[in-house]
Each structure stands twice: as structure tokens, then as C-alpha cells.
Design a protein around this motif. Structure first.
Motif, PDB file in Angstrom:
ATOM      1  N   THR A  83       1.153  -1.454   0.444  1.00  0.00           N
ATOM      2  CA  THR A  83       0.178  -0.190  -0.023  1.00  0.00           C
ATOM      3  C   THR A  83       1.196   1.029  -0.429  1.00  0.00           C
ATOM      4  O   THR A  83       1.616   1.193   1.268  1.00  0.00           O
ATOM      5  CB  THR A  83      -0.478  -0.391   1.243  1.00  0.00           C
ATOM      6  N   PRO A  84       0.784   2.151  -1.480  1.00  0.00           N
ATOM      7  CA  PRO A  84       2.234   3.121  -1.212  1.00  0.00           C
ATOM      8  C   PRO A  84       1.233   3.859   0.038  1.00  0.00           C
ATOM      9  O   PRO A  84      -0.016   4.587  -0.027  1.00  0.00           O
ATOM     10  CB  PRO A  84       1.609   3.344  -2.612  1.00  0.00           C
ATOM     11  N   VAL A  85       2.287   4.602   0.214  1.00  0.00           N
ATOM     12  CA  VAL A  85       2.181   5.975   1.673  1.00  0.00           C
ATOM     13  C   VAL A  85       1.320   7.040   0.757  1.00  0.00           C
ATOM     14  O   VAL A  85       2.570   7.290  -0.298  1.00  0.00           O
ATOM     15  CB  VAL A  85       3.290   5.788   2.096  1.00  0.00           C
ATOM     16  N   VAL A  86       0.920   7.230   1.581  1.00  0.00           N
ATOM     17  CA  VAL A  86       0.276   9.235   1.261  1.00  0.00           C
ATOM     18  C   VAL A  86       0.996  10.250   1.760  1.00  0.00           C
ATOM     19  O   VAL A  86       0.787   9.661   2.952  1.00  0.00           O
ATOM     20  CB  VAL A  86      -1.155   9.008   1.056  1.00  0.00           C
TER      21      VAL A  86
ATOM     22  N   ARG B  16      -0.921   3.870  11.428  1.00  0.00           N
ATOM     23  CA  ARG B  16      -0.930   4.104  10.220  1.00  0.00           C
ATOM     24  C   ARG B  16      -1.737   4.590   8.967  1.00  0.00           C
ATOM     25  O   ARG B  16      -2.195   5.896   8.434  1.00  0.00           O
ATOM     26  CB  ARG B  16      -0.162   3.130   9.093  1.00  0.00           C
ATOM     27  N   HIS B  20      -2.812   8.367   7.849  1.00  0.00           N
ATOM     28  CA  HIS B  20      -3.110   8.573   6.013  1.00  0.00           C
ATOM     29  C   HIS B  20      -4.642   9.009   6.058  1.00  0.00           C
ATOM     30  O   HIS B  20      -4.825  10.253   5.385  1.00  0.00           O
ATOM     31  CB  HIS B  20      -3.049   7.317   5.597  1.00  0.00           C
ATOM     32  N   ARG B  23      -3.431  12.892   5.904  1.00  0.00           N
ATOM     33  CA  ARG B  23      -3.379  14.129   4.920  1.00  0.00           C
ATOM     34  C   ARG B  23      -4.441  13.827   3.932  1.00  0.00           C
ATOM     35  O   ARG B  23      -4.538  14.342   3.165  1.00  0.00           O
ATOM     36  CB  ARG B  23      -2.270  12.475   4.078  1.00  0.00           C
ATOM     37  N   PHE B  24      -5.123  12.373   4.199  1.00  0.00           N
ATOM     38  CA  PHE B  24      -6.791  12.971   3.421  1.00  0.00           C
ATOM     39  C   PHE B  24      -7.782  13.926   3.769  1.00  0.00           C
ATOM     40  O   PHE B  24      -8.154  14.518   2.636  1.00  0.00           O
ATOM     41  CB  PHE B  24      -7.435  11.620   3.450  1.00  0.00           C
ATOM     42  N   TYR B 291      -9.644   2.856   1.421  1.00  0.00           N
ATOM     43  CA  TYR B 291      -8.113   3.237   1.105  1.00  0.00           C
ATOM     44  C   TYR B 291      -6.539   1.862   1.765  1.00  0.00           C
ATOM     45  O   TYR B 291      -6.402   0.907   0.811  1.00  0.00           O
ATOM     46  CB  TYR B 291      -6.902   4.375   0.942  1.00  0.00           C
ATOM     47  N   THR B 292      -7.108   1.865   2.747  1.00  0.00           N
ATOM     48  CA  THR B 292      -5.749   0.793   3.688  1.00  0.00           C
ATOM     49  C   THR B 292      -6.188  -0.841   3.275  1.00  0.00           C
ATOM     50  O   THR B 292      -5.450  -1.841   3.017  1.00  0.00           O
ATOM     51  CB  THR B 292      -6.094   0.676   4.636  1.00  0.00           C
ATOM     52  N   SER B 295      -6.208  -0.962  -1.245  1.00  0.00           N
ATOM     53  CA  SER B 295      -5.090  -0.612  -1.992  1.00  0.00           C
ATOM     54  C   SER B 295      -4.449  -2.541  -2.145  1.00  0.00           C
ATOM     55  O   SER B 295      -4.809  -3.159  -1.055  1.00  0.00           O
ATOM     56  CB  SER B 295      -4.150   0.102  -1.596  1.00  0.00           C
ATOM     57  N   GLY B 296      -3.461  -2.683  -2.882  1.00  0.00           N
ATOM     58  CA  GLY B 296      -2.655  -3.841  -3.245  1.00  0.00           C
ATOM     59  C   GLY B 296      -3.316  -4.887  -3.732  1.00  0.00           C
ATOM     60  O   GLY B 296      -4.591  -4.477  -3.786  1.00  0.00           O
TER      61      GLY B 296
END
Lengths: 185, 309
Positions: A83-86, B16, B20, B23-24, B291-292, B295-296
Motif C-alpha cells: 500500500t503506497p504511503v500517502v 498508519r 493517512h 493527509r486525506f 484505502y488501506t 489498495s494492494g
């Protein structure tokens, strides 16, 4: 250092390349509002930070500075394993009707720049978007071409290009490493 | 990857997600309040219980990340015609959702759903069991306000017995280094709650020592018998009001508030109440959660071993 790792640009070369890019940006944007610089997270934003005061002096005007994190615009979010860090982006000025110069350290496939252009347009409608990179290493996968290049560096696909900046890595240098000699970056 | 219980997340994972979320927050300040990150992915909101803010914030969070959202609520669907949870999940699975957000009145519902689908499952409240995204947004809200939770004394006051928020928050606050005390009438404090890592008090006498007071909603709709003689009597002993809360203490509440019951009307609107900040945090924290889990690579997520908490 690994014997396969080679220094291609040293501190002086990077300084000169950036200074030249600042002059070229000023030259190519003569009679309009000063262009704004937007660095791509992370090393691109440090390069943009260095360009900004030089450019401000040349155009005799304040140069707005921002940075973009492109993690949310990647085309591989759902295919890559991690998961890319944002990181947060900071574009605190109005991009509409301005010339924006996107600044990054290495231009490779062009996918990062594609993502950065998409991200930028979510902040408004820039008049023009230009691209400045410290190193162009070739192997484009998208129709993207830089407007300002510090150094063209022919590489093979499996080599690694590492840009180190003093703010993050303690020194300014550009290294090229063979596929097996990848240094962590 | 699923998010079924706070127990699944260690401190690093909590940090984590909240990092995030921070930042969102910037995305909502842009001219176009949307990023293409989860384009083409589908989030299914499966709600068997009334909920405005949780469902709304999941929907908005998914849309900010460009995912498609399908809302499925219990009334007006085949549930009223007698379809079981399993059949509903299997039927909706035909639409190939990438994530299913489950809210249900039955403890363990989200965990069950995760056994019947390959989609990522997010527990948005299962009965009296857990509500992990509420705990994450509360951690985020406090971090935004005071930086870190280490050493904070947090009192969770009220109807702990019926509260999934309490169960998730005791774990989350504890993992983040806070000291948690639960307080309420003995009939509303489940036996053995201290095994989650908290102290228990039956009076508000030591409340002045708390840095944060987290009031819970009196859930009359879940009360089959009468654990308190009357709401008025409850309020007399346990209501958080101007007299009991000092100016340096912060006040939180998961909403919706019963004004005049667990909180006095005036304290809800006071500057020390973080209740509005909690609601605002809901969207960014749920963006971070989506997102967590989404993603992936899709094939990467193995189905977890069934774990009955």
C-alpha cells in the motif's frame, strides 16, 4: 560503495544544472506572470524549493511553490503488492490561468508525471504545464517530454538511477547502479 | 484485508491509518474534492440497522476516492421477505463488490460475512460487539487535538453494557497508550470488562482526574429490562454537565446525543466538546480505512482464520 555503482553528477554539477534550468524557465516564460513551481514528492519538492529563489530573482517576482504527492493518482494502486504511503500535497495558491512547472528528480516511464498532471488539474485549470527534471533516463511508456532537463542519462532498463539530495540524504549526487547493485533509496 | 475488530490492529496499524487520514483531510480543501485512487472498485454498504452518520460518511469517503457505492438497507429489501444474512451476502456477491461495509444488530455479523465473500469486509458496528471505525476516528480526533494519547486518562461514562463503541474504544485508547476507566451504574457495566484493559468505577467521584470524558449514549432501544429506574435518575447520578466537567477536560460522544440524559444541553455546545470534530473525522478516517483495505493486489488478501472474539 559497490563497484557497479557510478557517480554521474556531483554537488557542483547538480547546482549548475538547476541554475541553468532556472534561467531557461525565466527565458521561456518572458512576458507573463511568473510561473509557479510544483515539486513531486519527495525529492522533486526539494529541487523545486532550490529553483524557486533563483527563478524569483530572475523574473523579479514572487514564485509560488507547491508540492504534490501522487500516491492517490497512481495507476498501480490495485495491482502492486504494498500500500503506497500517502503524503499530503500542498498547493496553496490558485493554479488557474497560471503556468505551472512540474519539477521531479528522475524522468523514466512518464507515469509519475501523468499522475502529477492529473493531480494538478484537481486544483484548477492551469494555463500551461511544463516539466523540469534533473535527470532524463529514457524508456518512456507514455507520450511525455520534458521541457527542461538537467542531464540526459542513457541507461538500460534494469539499471537504477538514484538522486540524493542533502535535505534527505546528506549530500547531493546522482548515482547509477547496475540491476544487482541497487542501493536502498 | 478485513477490519472486523480493533483487536486486529496493533498500535503501528492504528498510527498508519490515522496518519493517512490526516493527509486525506487536504483532499476536501481542493477545488475538485475527489481523487481517482479507487476508481472502478465497488463498495457495498450493507446496513441492517438505522444509521445516518456512519453510512453517510462511508458513502462520502468511498466517493471521495472515486469508488462506486451501492447502498443496501434492510427495510424495503428481501430481508423483510425473510432472506437470511448468508443468502443476502451470496446474492449481492454476484455484483462482485471489492469491499462490504456491514452494520448489523448481531454481534459477529461482520465476521460471518467475511467467511462468505472474497471482498474486504469492514465492520461498521455489529450488535453490542465492536465498532472499530468509530474507535479509529476517536483516536484521530484526539491526536489532532493533543498530539498523542500516551498517558492521557480517558473516562468512558454511561451505558457500557450496550455499547460496541465502548468495547472498541477501550482497546484502541489502550493500544495508543492512554489509561482507560469505564464508569456507570453497575447494571450497565458488564462483568469482566476490565479484561479489555480498563479500570471500573461506579461513581463519578474521581472524574476530575480525567483528561478526556467520553460519554456514551443511553441506548433505550436495546434495553429489554430496566437497568436504571428512569432516565431522570440516571441523569442525576451520571449526566456530564457544566458542574461535573471542568474547563480543562475534553468531552467526546459518539452521537447521536440524548440531550438532557447523558449530556446536559449546554455542555454539548461548549468549546470543550469535540463532538463536531468527531463527525468531521468520520469521512477522512473512513477514506483511510477504505484505502488501506482496498489498495494492494486483490489476490494478496487471504481469508483470515475465523476468530470469535
Amino acid at each position: 560503495m559497490d563497484s557497479q555503482t557510478k557517480v554521474v553528477l556531483r554537488e557542483r554539477d547538480i547546482h549548475n544544472a538547476l541554475l541553468r534550468i532556472a534561467h531557461e524557465i525565466a527565458e521561456r516564460n518572458p512576458d507573463r506572470q511568473a510561473p509557479a513551481l510544483v515539486g513531486i514528492h519527495r525529492r522533486g519538492s526539494y529541487l523545486a524549493e532550490r529553483l524557486a529563489p533563483w527563478l524569483a530573482e530572475l523574473v523579479d517576482e514572487e514564485v509560488p511553490l507547491g508540492d504534490l504527492d501522487i500516491a492517490l493518482y497512481r495507476d498501480d494502486v490495485v495491482t502492486r503488492a504494498d500500500t503506497p504511503v500517502v503524503h499530503a500535497s500542498h498547493v496553496d495558491f490558485d493554479v488557474t490561468a497560471r503556468t505551472i512547472v512540474i519539477v521531479d528528480d528522475v524522468l523514466f516511464t512518464g507515469r509519475t508525471v501523468r499522475a502529477a498532471i492529473d493531480a494538478l488539474f484537481d486544483y484548477g485549470r492551469p494555463e500551461r504545464v511544463q516539466l523540469a527534471v534533473l535527470v532524463d533516463r529514457g524508456h518512456r511508456e507514455l507520450p511525455i517530454r520534458p521541457d527542461y532537463v538537467g542531464k540526459n542519462l542513457p541507461t538500460s532498463r534494469n539499471e537504477h538511477v538514484h538522486v540524493h539530495v542533502r535535505e534527505l540524504d546528506g549530500c547531493d549526487e546522482v548515482l547509477i547502479a547496475g540491476a544487482r547493485a541497487a542501493v536502498g533509496a | 484485508m478485513n477490519l472486523l475488530s480493533m483487536g486486529d490492529l496493533d498500535r503501528e496499524a492504528i498510527e498508519r491509518i490515522t496518519d493517512h487520514a490526516a493527509r486525506f483531510a487536504e483532499v476536501s480543501d481542493r477545488e475538485i474534492k475527489k481523487v481517482p485512487t479507487l476508481r472502478g472498485r465497488m463498495v457495498l454498504n450493507l446496513f441492517y440497522e438505522a444509521s445516518t452518520r456512519t453510512r453517510g460518511s462511508f458513502e462520502l469517503a468511498a466517493k471521495r476516492l472515486s469508488a462506486d457505492v451501492v447502498n443496501f438497507s434492510a427495510d424495503g429489501s428481501s430481508v423483510s421477505k425473510g432472506e437470511s444474512l448468508k443468502d443476502t451476502v451470496l446474492t449481492l456477491g454476484a455484483h462482485k463488490p471489492d469491499a462490504i461495509v456491514v452494520r448489523a444488530p448481531w454481534a459477529g455479523a461482520a465476521e460471518l460475512v467475511s467467511r462468505w465473500t472474497d471482498a474486504a469486509v469492514i465492520n461498521a458496528g455489529d450488535g453490542k460487539h465492536e465498532h472499530p471505525t468509530q474507535a479509529l476516528l476517536d483516536v484521530y480526533t484526539l491526536k489532532q487535538r493533543v498530539g498523542k494519547l500516551d498517558g492521557l486518562s480517558i473516562w468512558i461514562v454511561g451505558d457500557v453494557a450496550h455499547s460496541r463503541v465502548a468495547r472498541s474504544n477501550i482497546v484502541a485508547f489502550g493500544r495508543m497508550g492512554a489509561h482507560v476507566t469505564v464508569c456507570g451504574p453497575p447494571t450497565l457495566i458488564p462483568r469482566g470488562i476490565e479484561t479489555l484493559g480498563c479500570d471500573v468505577r461506579y461513581t463519578l467521584d474521581e472524574l476530575p482526574g480525567a483528561d478526556v470524558v467520553y460519554a456514551l449514549r443511553m441506548q433505550h432501544e436495546r434495553m429489554a429490562q430496566a437497568p436504571v429506574p428512569s432516565l431522570r435518575e440516571y441523569a442525576a447520578c451520571y449526566q456530564i454537565n457544566e458542574r461535573r466537567l471542568s474547563a480543562r477536560q475534553m468531552l467526546m460522544h459518539p452521537g447521536p446525543v440524548n440531550r438532557g440524559v447523558e449530556l446536559s444541553g449546554g455542555i454539548v455546545d461548549s468549546p470543550q466538546a469535540l463532538i463536531t470534530a468527531q463527525v468531521q473525522a468520520g469521512v477522512v478516517v473512513r477514506m483511510a480505512v477504505l484505502y488501506t483495505v482496498l489498495s494492494g493486489a486483490r489476490t494478496q488478501a487471504p481469508l483470515p482464520e475465523p476468530q470469535l472474539a
